[in-house]
Design an enzyme around this catalytic site. Structure first.
Site, PDB file in Angstrom:
ATOM      1  N   GLU A 440       5.541 -36.587 -27.019  1.00 46.67           N
ATOM      2  CA  GLU A 440       4.632 -35.342 -26.609  1.00 46.67           C
ATOM      3  C   GLU A 440       3.846 -34.684 -27.390  1.00 46.67           C
ATOM      4  O   GLU A 440       3.711 -33.438 -27.462  1.00 46.67           O
ATOM      5  CB  GLU A 440       6.095 -34.372 -26.304  1.00 46.67           C
ATOM      6  CG  GLU A 440       6.179 -33.836 -24.764  1.00 46.67           C
ATOM      7  CD  GLU A 440       5.187 -34.585 -23.762  1.00 46.67           C
ATOM      8  OE1 GLU A 440       5.693 -35.569 -23.211  1.00 46.67           O
ATOM      9  OE2 GLU A 440       4.153 -34.001 -23.642  1.00 46.67           O
TER      10      GLU A 440
HETATM   11  C1  LIG Z   1      10.350 -43.622 -27.395  1.00 42.41           C
HETATM   12  C2  LIG Z   1       9.064 -42.886 -27.282  1.00 42.41           C
HETATM   13  C3  LIG Z   1       8.792 -42.542 -25.926  1.00 42.41           C
HETATM   14  C4  LIG Z   1       7.430 -42.215 -25.295  1.00 42.41           C
HETATM   15  N1  LIG Z   1       7.227 -41.685 -24.295  1.00 42.41           N
HETATM   16  C5  LIG Z   1       5.879 -41.688 -23.704  1.00 42.41           C
HETATM   17  C6  LIG Z   1       5.692 -41.476 -22.359  1.00 42.41           C
HETATM   18  O1  LIG Z   1       6.561 -41.413 -21.568  1.00 42.41           O
HETATM   19  N2  LIG Z   1       4.511 -41.553 -21.950  1.00 42.41           N
HETATM   20  C7  LIG Z   1       3.272 -41.605 -23.003  1.00 42.41           C
HETATM   21  O2  LIG Z   1       2.079 -41.530 -22.546  1.00 42.41           O
HETATM   22  N3  LIG Z   1       3.532 -41.711 -24.070  1.00 42.41           N
HETATM   23  C8  LIG Z   1       4.851 -41.776 -24.646  1.00 42.41           C
HETATM   24  N4  LIG Z   1       5.053 -41.969 -26.022  1.00 42.41           N
HETATM   25  C9  LIG Z   1       3.998 -42.076 -27.046  1.00 42.41           C
HETATM   26  C10 LIG Z   1       3.975 -41.053 -27.912  1.00 42.41           C
HETATM   27  O3  LIG Z   1       3.719 -39.615 -27.348  1.00 42.41           O
HETATM   28  C11 LIG Z   1       3.079 -41.098 -28.838  1.00 42.41           C
HETATM   29  O4  LIG Z   1       3.572 -42.207 -29.826  1.00 42.41           O
HETATM   30  C12 LIG Z   1       2.688 -40.039 -29.934  1.00 42.41           C
HETATM   31  O5  LIG Z   1       2.002 -39.178 -29.333  1.00 42.41           O
HETATM   32  C13 LIG Z   1       1.951 -40.374 -31.341  1.00 42.41           C
HETATM   33  O6  LIG Z   1       0.844 -41.310 -30.908  1.00 42.41           O
HETATM   34  P1  LIG Z   1       0.912 -42.735 -31.964  1.00 42.41           P
HETATM   35  O7  LIG Z   1       2.429 -43.259 -31.840  1.00 42.41           O
HETATM   36  O8  LIG Z   1      -0.174 -43.539 -31.358  1.00 42.41           O
HETATM   37  O9  LIG Z   1       0.643 -42.012 -33.292  1.00 42.41           O
HETATM   38  P2  LIG Z   1      -0.885 -41.890 -33.840  1.00 42.41           P
HETATM   39  O10 LIG Z   1      -1.481 -41.145 -32.988  1.00 42.41           O
HETATM   40  O11 LIG Z   1      -1.372 -43.233 -34.396  1.00 42.41           O
HETATM   41  O12 LIG Z   1      -0.455 -40.848 -35.164  1.00 42.41           O
HETATM   42  C14 LIG Z   1       0.147 -41.181 -36.201  1.00 42.41           C
HETATM   43  C15 LIG Z   1       0.246 -40.002 -37.409  1.00 42.41           C
HETATM   44  O13 LIG Z   1      -1.112 -39.555 -37.661  1.00 42.41           O
HETATM   45  C16 LIG Z   1      -1.106 -38.162 -37.287  1.00 42.41           C
HETATM   46  N5  LIG Z   1      -2.322 -37.983 -36.580  1.00 42.41           N
HETATM   47  C17 LIG Z   1      -2.896 -38.611 -35.617  1.00 42.41           C
HETATM   48  N6  LIG Z   1      -4.058 -38.160 -35.152  1.00 42.41           N
HETATM   49  C18 LIG Z   1      -4.148 -36.993 -35.826  1.00 42.41           C
HETATM   50  C19 LIG Z   1      -5.299 -35.841 -35.962  1.00 42.41           C
HETATM   51  N7  LIG Z   1      -6.284 -36.099 -35.289  1.00 42.41           N
HETATM   52  N8  LIG Z   1      -5.066 -34.989 -36.946  1.00 42.41           N
HETATM   53  C20 LIG Z   1      -3.910 -34.768 -37.855  1.00 42.41           C
HETATM   54  N9  LIG Z   1      -2.891 -35.787 -37.758  1.00 42.41           N
HETATM   55  C21 LIG Z   1      -3.120 -36.851 -36.893  1.00 42.41           C
HETATM   56  C22 LIG Z   1       0.045 -37.983 -36.285  1.00 42.41           C
HETATM   57  O14 LIG Z   1       0.581 -36.676 -36.314  1.00 42.41           O
HETATM   58  C23 LIG Z   1       1.101 -39.002 -36.788  1.00 42.41           C
HETATM   59  O15 LIG Z   1       1.718 -38.488 -37.768  1.00 42.41           O
HETATM   60  C24 LIG Z   1       6.552 -42.328 -26.356  1.00 42.41           C
HETATM   61  C25 LIG Z   1       6.687 -42.890 -27.755  1.00 42.41           C
HETATM   62  C26 LIG Z   1       8.078 -43.121 -27.958  1.00 42.41           C
HETATM   63  C27 LIG Z   1       8.203 -43.521 -29.465  1.00 42.41           C
END
Ligand SMILES: Cc1cc2nc3c(=O)[nH]c(=O)nc-3n(C[C@H](O)[C@H](O)[C@H](O)COP(=O)(O)OP(=O)(O)OC[C@H]3O[C@@H](n4cnc5c(N)ncnc54)[C@H](O)[C@@H]3O)c2cc1C
Length: 581
Positions: A440
């Site tokens: 989220e």
């Molecule tokens: C169990 C589970 C359920 C989920 N359910 C859903 C769902 O129902 N629907 C859906 O669409 N998604 C879902 N997600 C996805 C989830 O919302 C994302 O994993 C999350 O938003 C982070 O994206 P990412 O994993 O690509 O991390 P990344 O975007 O790669 O981020 C990696 C790290 O870098 C930091 N970061 C990234 N960009 C920036 C920035 N611009 N400035 C500062 N810091 C930054 C982040 O805070 C994080 O610490 C789910 C994930 C999991 C694991």
């Protein structure tokens, strides 16, 4: 694991602290909800959570979900429990009454949600996504979309899912690739692969309504070129009956650290039929209706977990005999005293309790703003509450889930080695709660949203207005001086960050998480001082006052360190060059 829904505290917060009865009587939409009715709803929600859903929690974790040939089977105990949850109309509690919802206040829904999250996080995930999807369709859908989907989502006949994330596009949704091609009949062909889709496929209901973000062929680049689509698993005929299977399927499910009863799918959309929800290229803004709901809800996930963990740890500490009190034996007849005699164990239990009860008050306060923003007959009040709910939503998501996780780990620590093994459930709470800090929008992203879009964008004026409002409240005299100091610290720090950010583009991101914690602790202090002022003269009220004292003595001082670290120059972070990592 056992769980006792915190009904007594819920009544106290609603009726003594926030005087919900008075607020609701001034809102025509709520005027018919008597205190008796609200108490009956909470009592029934508590019974459902403790007696029906809690017993499925550990079983669901042990069994997990099973994927086979694109179909997902949830743990066997889930279906009957989910049916009982939906039969009671709980997913439509705050829903639009024109389409079968019950139109109850968000404040009440926050309390019920906490109980459901605490009872079984994995199971309630199917529920919260359904509530969020229905809010989004209610806010942006056509009349026909509302009458087709809302009654079936409120009743839990169908569930919802939100599909944003792609393998290369998580936080940065602007670079997503899923595409939507317009068709002659006004529908769209959706093609692409989404990952991590919670409840995207499961066997609990006959249909699943995906809300999918995708790009139209002529879409502008970045987040301004994203549209939102309703993509049901089974297409829906005009009379509402189910037609053919839509062109998407679960490619696999994830094997996860926690929430193992919640199915997290890769979803392949293979020319699936979708229907535009809202305006073209305005999809991200529309999706934010769902995301803002889910953000508060995920914060409440952390709150529920913190409460559940505290209950387990307090019960264990009462019974477990180890060592003697520093002041001499308290249980001379026994081989040892209970863990409760040890100041360090008390530090952990009191921290959990202060964050859980403070967090409940905070969640309700945000719920109150959402109610006023939506339903107040007064324009000015609605606008003010809207601004406040926008300011506080990222804090609710991140601070509640961080404190929930902190509480879960402390509870595990109270159990000693027994917290690390499966039997008692403490380790499951830690695993299930960790995700609330990540999905989220990560908590880091919430902190950036707070500082960038909610504070710096208006030069800190919403924040200052909020502090002025807080300073008007009646609080227990004992805490007034500390509280004034905390307000000053927050205002001073906000002014300094606003000023320094003009010169240093790295500043907001460098201090954002500390700033969110500073704000969270200050708001909790305000709520604790108010709770102490209206606590009744009985055992319950006495515990409230003692917990307030603990909060001021032991937790609010964290703000001193936060102010100091926020004051530091960003060079401490940024001088480290790339290849030094
Ligand atoms: C169990 C589970 C359920 C989920 N359910 C859903 C769902 O129902 N629907 C859906 O669409 N998604 C879902 N997600 C996805 C989830 O919302 C994302 O994993 C999350 O938003 C982070 O994206 P990412 O994993 O690509 O991390 P990344 O975007 O790669 O981020 C990696 C790290 O870098 C930091 N970061 C990234 N960009 C920036 C920035 N611009 N400035 C500062 N810091 C930054 C982040 O805070 C994080 O610490 C789910 C994930 C999991 C694991």
């Amino acid at each position: 694991m056992e769980y006792q829904a915190p009904e007594r505290d819920a009544y106290f917060l609603l009726f003594d602290l926030f005087r919900a009865g008075e607020i609701w009587s001034a809102i025509p939409a709520f005027a018919d909800f008597s205190e008796d009715l609200i108490r009956a709803v909470l009592a029934e929600g508590g019974r459902l959570a403790s007696e029906v859903i809690t017993p499925t929690n550990q079983l669901g974790d042990q069994q997990g979900c099973v994927w086979q040939d694109g179909l997902v089977t949830t743990p066997p105990e889930f279906k009957p429990a989910f049916n009982e949850l939906t039969a009671g109309g709980w997913l439509g509690l705050a829903g639009n009454p024109d389409f079968g919802g019950q139109g109850m206040p968000k404040m009440l829904a926050c309390l019920v949600e906490e109980m459901l999250w605490a009872a079984n996080t994995s199971l309630y995930l199917y529920g919260t996504l359904t509530v969020g999807a229905s809010l989004c369709i209610d806010a942006h859908g056509t009349q026909a979309q509302k009458s087709t989907y809302l009654p079936r989502l409120y009743s839990g006949q169908w569930t919802g899912a939100m599909a944003l994330t792609e393998a290369h596009a998580g936080t940065d949704l602007g670079i997503m690739r899923t595409k939507a091609e317009p068709q002659a009949d006004d529908s769209y062909r959706i093609t692409g692969t989404k990952i991590f889709i919670t409840g995207g496929e499961h066997d609990l209901t006959e249909n699943i309504v995906h809300l999918v973000l995708a790009k139209l062929p002529d879409a502008p680049a970045g987040t301004k070129g994203i549209s939102l689509f309703i993509v049901p698993k089974y297409l829906v005929r005009e009379d509402g009956s189910l037609g053919e299977r839509n062109g998407f399927a679960s490619g696999s499910i994830e094997h996860k650290m926690g929430i193992r009863g919640s199915a997290t799918s890769v979803i392949n959309y293979d020319g699936a039929t979708g229907y535009l929800l809202g305006e073209p290229n305005q999809g991200l803004a529309a999706m934010f209706t769902m995301m803002n709901y889910e953000r508060l809800s995920v914060g409440i996930q952390g709150l529920g977990a913190g409460e559940l963990a505290y209950q387990q740890a307090a019960a264990y500490a009462r019974d477990r005999l180890q060592g003697r009190s520093p002041t001499g034996p308290q249980n001379a007849a026994g081989v040892a005293d209970s863990l409760l005699v040890h100041p360090d164990v008390r530090r952990m239990l009191m921290t959990q309790r202060a964050f859980a009860e403070g967090g409940r008050a905070f969640a309700l306060y945000v719920g109150l703003q959402l109610d006023v923003a939506k339903y107040s007959p007064d324009d000015g009040e609605r606008r003010k509450a809207q601004a406040l709910s926008e300011l506080l939503t990222p804090v609710a998501k991140a601070f509640l889930s961080d404190r929930g996780f902190e509480g879960a780990v402390m509870a595990q620590q109270v159990f000693g080695g027994h917290g690390y093994i499966q039997e008692w459930g403490a380790e499951q709470i830690v695993r299930d709660t960790r995700i609330a800090q990540i999905y989220e929008g990560t908590n880091g992203v919430q902190a950036l949203d707070l500082i960038g879009r909610k504070v710096l964008s208006n030069g800190g004026s919403t924040l200052r207005q909020f502090v002025d409002d807080m300073a008007q409240s009646e609080v227990l005299e004992e805490f007034q001086a500390d509280l004034n100091e905390a307000y000053d610290r927050l205002v001073r720090t906000t002014a300094s960050v606003t000023e320094r950010a003009r010169q240093d583009p790295n500043l907001p991101g460098a201090v954002s998480t500390d700033y969110l914690d500073l704000l969270g602790l200050t708001v909790y202090a305000w709520l604790w001082a108010r709770m102490a002022a209206c606590a009744p003269n009985d055992d319950f009220g006495q515990s409230k006052k003692l917990t307030a004292r603990f909060f001021f003595a032991r937790l609010l001082p964290r703000t001193l360190a936060l102010e100091k670290s926020i004051a530091a120059d960003t060079s401490a972070l940024m001088d480290f060059v790339g290849d030094q990592f």
